[in-house]
Design a protein around this motif. Sequence first.
Motif, PDB file in Angstrom:
ATOM      1  N   LEU A 128      48.085  24.879 -13.132  1.00 44.50           N
ATOM      2  CA  LEU A 128      48.718  23.655 -12.607  1.00 44.50           C
ATOM      3  C   LEU A 128      49.488  22.925 -13.700  1.00 44.50           C
ATOM      4  N   GLU A 129      48.951  22.962 -14.917  1.00 47.13           N
ATOM      5  CA  GLU A 129      49.659  22.332 -16.038  1.00 47.13           C
ATOM      6  C   GLU A 129      51.014  23.035 -16.244  1.00 47.13           C
ATOM      7  N   LYS A 130      50.970  24.361 -16.202  1.00 42.74           N
ATOM      8  CA  LYS A 130      52.196  25.152 -16.395  1.00 42.74           C
ATOM      9  C   LYS A 130      53.214  24.872 -15.274  1.00 42.74           C
ATOM     10  N   LEU A 131      52.730  24.868 -14.024  1.00 40.75           N
ATOM     11  CA  LEU A 131      53.655  24.699 -12.899  1.00 40.75           C
ATOM     12  C   LEU A 131      54.198  23.267 -12.808  1.00 40.75           C
ATOM     13  N   ALA A 132      53.382  22.298 -13.222  1.00 40.20           N
ATOM     14  CA  ALA A 132      53.859  20.905 -13.220  1.00 40.20           C
ATOM     15  C   ALA A 132      55.067  20.794 -14.155  1.00 40.20           C
ATOM     16  N   LYS A 133      54.991  21.492 -15.290  1.00 39.00           N
ATOM     17  CA  LYS A 133      56.134  21.470 -16.232  1.00 39.00           C
ATOM     18  C   LYS A 133      57.325  22.212 -15.627  1.00 39.00           C
TER      19      LYS A 133
ATOM     20  N   GLY B 285      38.421  21.075 -13.902  1.00 43.43           N
ATOM     21  CA  GLY B 285      37.559  21.805 -14.837  1.00 43.43           C
ATOM     22  C   GLY B 285      37.346  23.216 -14.349  1.00 43.43           C
ATOM     23  N   GLY B 286      38.385  23.821 -13.792  1.00 43.92           N
ATOM     24  CA  GLY B 286      38.251  25.177 -13.261  1.00 43.92           C
ATOM     25  C   GLY B 286      39.421  26.040 -13.662  1.00 43.92           C
ATOM     26  N   PRO B 287      39.471  27.265 -13.148  1.00 43.57           N
ATOM     27  CA  PRO B 287      40.490  28.225 -13.568  1.00 43.57           C
ATOM     28  C   PRO B 287      41.931  27.825 -13.246  1.00 43.57           C
ATOM     29  N   LEU B 288      42.111  26.873 -12.312  1.00 38.66           N
ATOM     30  CA  LEU B 288      43.491  26.458 -11.984  1.00 38.66           C
ATOM     31  C   LEU B 288      44.065  25.452 -12.982  1.00 38.66           C
ATOM     32  N   ASP B 289      43.222  24.879 -13.835  1.00 40.58           N
ATOM     33  CA  ASP B 289      43.723  23.821 -14.746  1.00 40.58           C
ATOM     34  C   ASP B 289      44.975  24.261 -15.509  1.00 40.58           C
ATOM     35  N   PRO B 290      44.943  25.422 -16.227  1.00 39.86           N
ATOM     36  CA  PRO B 290      46.150  25.797 -16.979  1.00 39.86           C
ATOM     37  C   PRO B 290      47.324  26.185 -16.086  1.00 39.86           C
TER      38      PRO B 290
ATOM     39  N   TYR C 215      58.241  22.711 -12.541  1.00 40.78           N
ATOM     40  CA  TYR C 215      58.932  22.035 -11.430  1.00 40.78           C
ATOM     41  C   TYR C 215      59.235  20.558 -11.723  1.00 40.78           C
ATOM     42  N   ASN C 216      58.751  20.086 -12.896  1.00 40.13           N
ATOM     43  CA  ASN C 216      58.881  18.670 -13.244  1.00 40.13           C
ATOM     44  C   ASN C 216      58.255  17.775 -12.171  1.00 40.13           C
ATOM     45  N   LYS C 217      57.043  18.156 -11.766  1.00 33.03           N
ATOM     46  CA  LYS C 217      56.280  17.416 -10.751  1.00 33.03           C
ATOM     47  C   LYS C 217      54.892  17.148 -11.323  1.00 33.03           C
ATOM     48  N   THR C 218      54.104  16.283 -10.663  1.00 29.31           N
ATOM     49  CA  THR C 218      52.731  16.066 -11.119  1.00 29.31           C
ATOM     50  C   THR C 218      51.855  17.228 -10.642  1.00 29.31           C
ATOM     51  N   GLU C 219      50.697  17.381 -11.277  1.00 30.08           N
ATOM     52  CA  GLU C 219      49.777  18.439 -10.832  1.00 30.08           C
ATOM     53  C   GLU C 219      49.341  18.167  -9.386  1.00 30.08           C
TER      54      GLU C 219
END
Length: 302
Positions: free
Chosen positions: A227-232, A220-225, A234-238
């Motif tokens: 981490l969502e972007k980077l998970a996609k 619930g903080g500024p990293l949420d979007p 690298y095809n890894k989980t957040e």
Amino acid sequence: MSLQGKFFKLSNGNTIPAVGYGTGTKWFKSALGDIDTTLVDTLVQAIKLGFTHIDGAQIYKTSREIGLAIKKSGIKREDLFLTDKFFSGPSTLPKSTSPNPYDALKQSLAEFQLEYVDLYLLHTPYISKESHGYDVVEAWNYLEKLQDEGLVKNIGVSNFAVEDLQKILNSNPKHKPVVNQIEYSAYLQNQTPGVVEFAKKNGILIEAYGPSAPITKGKGGPLDPVLEKLAKKYNKTEAQIILRWVLDTGVLPVTTSSKEDRIKAFLELTEFKLDAEDVKEISEVGKEKIFRQFFTEYSRFD
Ligand SMILES: NC(=O)C1=CN([C@@H]2O[C@H](COP(=O)(O)OP(=O)(O)OC[C@H]3O[C@@H](n4cnc5c(N)ncnc54)[C@H](OP(=O)(O)O)[C@@H]3O)[C@@H](O)[C@H]2O)C=CC1
Ligand SMILES: O=C1Nc2ccccc2C1=O
């Protein structure tokens, strides 16, 4: 001190597996009591899946479970890396009645049913003549004696601030601390002022506990979007992205899970790497929020 494949090299030349499996937090027991068979089974599974670094502590009361799991796993002792910690108390400890670090380690070894541990830490810096009958430098001398006798292979500290580290470094120690285990995540990039930089300059590896905070209790903080972007990307989980960020900042994550898929995901952390610009983005966006879970007395620095 640098990450080399699946290991960090310590300043004394020894190596330490790059990701630790914790037996505190969710596994913490208030008394030795009955064996926690869920922890034994989960640890056996984690070791069989390839985890070689286990984080224990006197205060977790999980030493017997760790020892049993090591035995049951069938993995050779020398292929595992086990940490134990002397519980030196919270900052409010009135008067310690516990054994000194030397005797405490011997007691832990009996519980583990092992001959040695790979790393022994002072869990906190809250040690004084008044509370313990010896000061923090004398506590360190007990750890040095254990290393000289081969009962521990490496020695270090936990939750130490710069001034606590200086007390040991300025005492001209025979063995310097090789590790400082602190709370560290993208939302808490310094447990105490300047400690990460100071440790790196002095050849002390930082181990991070609470490293998953941005995707667990600190969600619930500024990293949420980000981490969502980077998970996609690298095809890894957040979770993998936020733990890989820890590794990419030169810090060793100590995490834990009861779930097989997450344990497997931890083991993939050394198989990919974030691009420098992504590490930088997580570091910068992460600084917009402070989230601290442990040793809240340090929140005076937030
Ligand atoms: N030196 C010290 O003073 C301290 C040391 N420690 C050490 O560090 C270890 C790890 O600390 P901890 O704070 O637990 O580490 P993390 O921040 O990595 O959190 C791990 C917790 O998050 C859950 N989790 C893991 N992956 C995910 C995911 N993808 N999504 C949601 N939840 C997830 C796990 O539960 P689940 O089973 O649901 O996966 C587990 O309870 C401790 O066990 C202990 O050994 C901890 C605190 C202080
Ligand atoms: O695992 C841990 N959980 C904790 C909570 C408070 C202080 C230390 C710890 C641990 O080391």
